[in-house]
Scaffold this motif. Sequence first.
Motif, mmCIF file in Angstrom:
data_model
loop_
_atom_site.group_PDB
_atom_site.id
_atom_site.type_symbol
_atom_site.label_atom_id
_atom_site.label_comp_id
_atom_site.label_asym_id
_atom_site.label_seq_id
_atom_site.Cartn_x
_atom_site.Cartn_y
_atom_site.Cartn_z
ATOM 1 N N ALA A 82 0.837 -1.207 0.000
ATOM 2 C CA ALA A 82 0.000 0.000 0.000
ATOM 3 C C ALA A 82 0.873 1.258 0.000
ATOM 4 N N VAL A 83 1.911 1.264 0.843
ATOM 5 C CA VAL A 83 2.777 2.446 0.924
ATOM 6 C C VAL A 83 3.557 2.628 -0.381
ATOM 7 N N ALA A 84 4.043 1.529 -0.947
ATOM 8 C CA ALA A 84 4.783 1.614 -2.225
ATOM 9 C C ALA A 84 3.863 2.141 -3.329
ATOM 10 N N ASN A 85 2.617 1.691 -3.343
ATOM 11 C CA ASN A 85 1.678 2.164 -4.363
ATOM 12 C C ASN A 85 1.415 3.667 -4.254
ATOM 13 N N TYR A 86 1.241 4.137 -3.015
ATOM 14 C CA TYR A 86 1.036 5.575 -2.835
ATOM 15 C C TYR A 86 2.302 6.361 -3.211
ATOM 16 N N SER A 87 3.461 5.774 -2.919
ATOM 17 C CA SER A 87 4.726 6.432 -3.282
ATOM 18 C C SER A 87 4.790 6.610 -4.793
ATOM 19 N N LEU A 88 4.415 5.567 -5.493
ATOM 20 C CA LEU A 88 4.489 5.591 -6.952
ATOM 21 C C LEU A 88 3.450 6.554 -7.536
ATOM 22 N N ASN B 51 0.197 8.642 7.112
ATOM 23 C CA ASN B 51 0.262 9.809 6.212
ATOM 24 C C ASN B 51 0.961 9.506 4.888
ATOM 25 N N ALA B 52 0.970 8.237 4.503
ATOM 26 C CA ALA B 52 1.552 7.879 3.203
ATOM 27 C C ALA B 52 0.529 8.058 2.085
ATOM 28 N N ALA B 53 -0.748 8.063 2.446
ATOM 29 C CA ALA B 53 -1.798 8.106 1.423
ATOM 30 C C ALA B 53 -1.953 9.491 0.811
ATOM 31 N N GLY B 54 -1.405 10.497 1.462
ATOM 32 C CA GLY B 54 -1.556 11.852 0.941
ATOM 33 C C GLY B 54 -3.011 12.285 1.013
ATOM 34 N N SER B 55 -3.383 13.201 0.152
ATOM 35 C CA SER B 55 -4.723 13.785 0.179
ATOM 36 C C SER B 55 -5.761 12.794 -0.341
ATOM 37 N N TRP B 56 -6.876 12.673 0.355
ATOM 38 C CA TRP B 56 -7.976 11.824 -0.119
ATOM 39 C C TRP B 56 -9.307 12.434 0.300
#
Lengths: 254, 254
Positions: A82-88, B51-56
């Motif tokens: 999940a974190v890698a996907n958001y990073s990308l 806080n890896a998801a950023g804005s949602w």
Amino acid sequence: MASPTSILSLLLLVTAAVSSAAAVRIYPREHVVRAEGDPRCESWKFAVEVNAAGSWKTVPRPCIEFVREYFNGHRYLSDSRAVANYSLTFAYSVKLGKDHGRDAWVFDVDETLLSNLPYYRANGFGSKPFNDTSFNEWVNTGSAPPLPMSLRLYKKLKSLGFKIFLLTGRGESQRVVTQKNLLRAGYSGWEKLILRGTDDEGKKATVYKSEKRAELVKQGYIIQGNSGDQWSDLMGFALAKRSFKLPNSMYYIP
Amino acid sequence: MASPTSILSLLLLVTAAVSSAAAVRIYPREHVVRAEGDPRCESWKFAVEVNAAGSWKTVPRPCIEFVREYFNGHRYLSDSRAVANYSLTFAYSVKLGKDHGRDAWVFDVDETLLSNLPYYRANGFGSKPFNDTSFNEWVNTGSAPPLPMSLRLYKKLKSLGFKIFLLTGRGESQRVVTQKNLLRAGYSGWEKLILRGTDDEGKKATVYKSEKRAELVKQGYIIQGNSGDQWSDLMGFALAKRSFKLPNSMYYIP
């Protein structure tokens, strides 16, 4: 155009399919569920991961089994994914400079690019205080595998044109073995591998890493992303535009 | 003296007993387990909370039921309790100044001191985009209950001698109803309730809240702790010595 929410839903569905398969392979279902359902340890993990727990030396005794199942089962991989996907997703949104030369991404090494799970699996999953000697013996074998989601992210960032900096708490004395291990795990083409020098001894990780990031900024780099499993990788000053906290409830580095 | 680990183990055991009872009362056990076991949504929540998801803008469709069960079941209370316990452990460790007048603790209001769960329960648990009109109607009823763990923490901090500042994204136009609601919920004796004034309109929460914290520092306060359910409550500048992220996977404030 697909909305971010529908892309996310799709990602989640793919993740679910892969994760479920992995969980079945490793554990009988009820075993996985039992650990997940332990509210004490779920909440301990929550507090640890959002950095509310502060400094801690060992996994609390009632949660050792929980942590073991978290890392051995599907959840560690799923959270990392999940974190890698958001990073990308963020990386794709960055408008890289024309010369593709100033946009940087900083990676920590241990539990970020490389996984020390083989060591921690053999040493109680964070239930014992950190043992410098035995951990360094493990590091010197140079055999830590990659975190699969990080390897995938790393390769994509490189192909997008990010300059990649590896910033680790390991010391200069471990430079050669760390390089070898990274290459063996599939990583290559980084801009610089930064290790603790004699000037950095005794500094808290947050300070050491902030100072090194500040040097990169001074050299003209724009630190777009920063990936690390410890808040001390991500806090302090000279922060990245976006920081990505990877899961780690085995140990804490101040 | 008991070690921090053994104190933590004890806290966890107490939490477990209380939480298990709450879970049984609210949901049949298997219902709770099903939602907890959904790896897609567990990992989405992980990414959101670190806080890896950023804005949602809304909870992803496949996770609406998961979020509902998280907040209706025992987990929300359990996670909140863990963070409140760590906050208090830190508070006890602070050597308060002799005059007990400079050590401050900053609390956010919504989903930190007051719970808008009754509103979100009636409005799809974050599955719909934020509706300013209906939310303000709810706020104006002044009937939001306290988060029980926050009320307990608040009272203890006050009795220890911390000066308490409430720093909210609500606007000045809601000052009276917010004060009334806080008092009705059991909070009293704060030093100052800071709301967005006309100068603060349009500012991102991180900037507005950092500026207000900086003013407190300028006035001589030492911000020891800061409690909030959004990273925008806790990041930026003029940071507290320790920041405590409370759970919230219903909405995101940039």
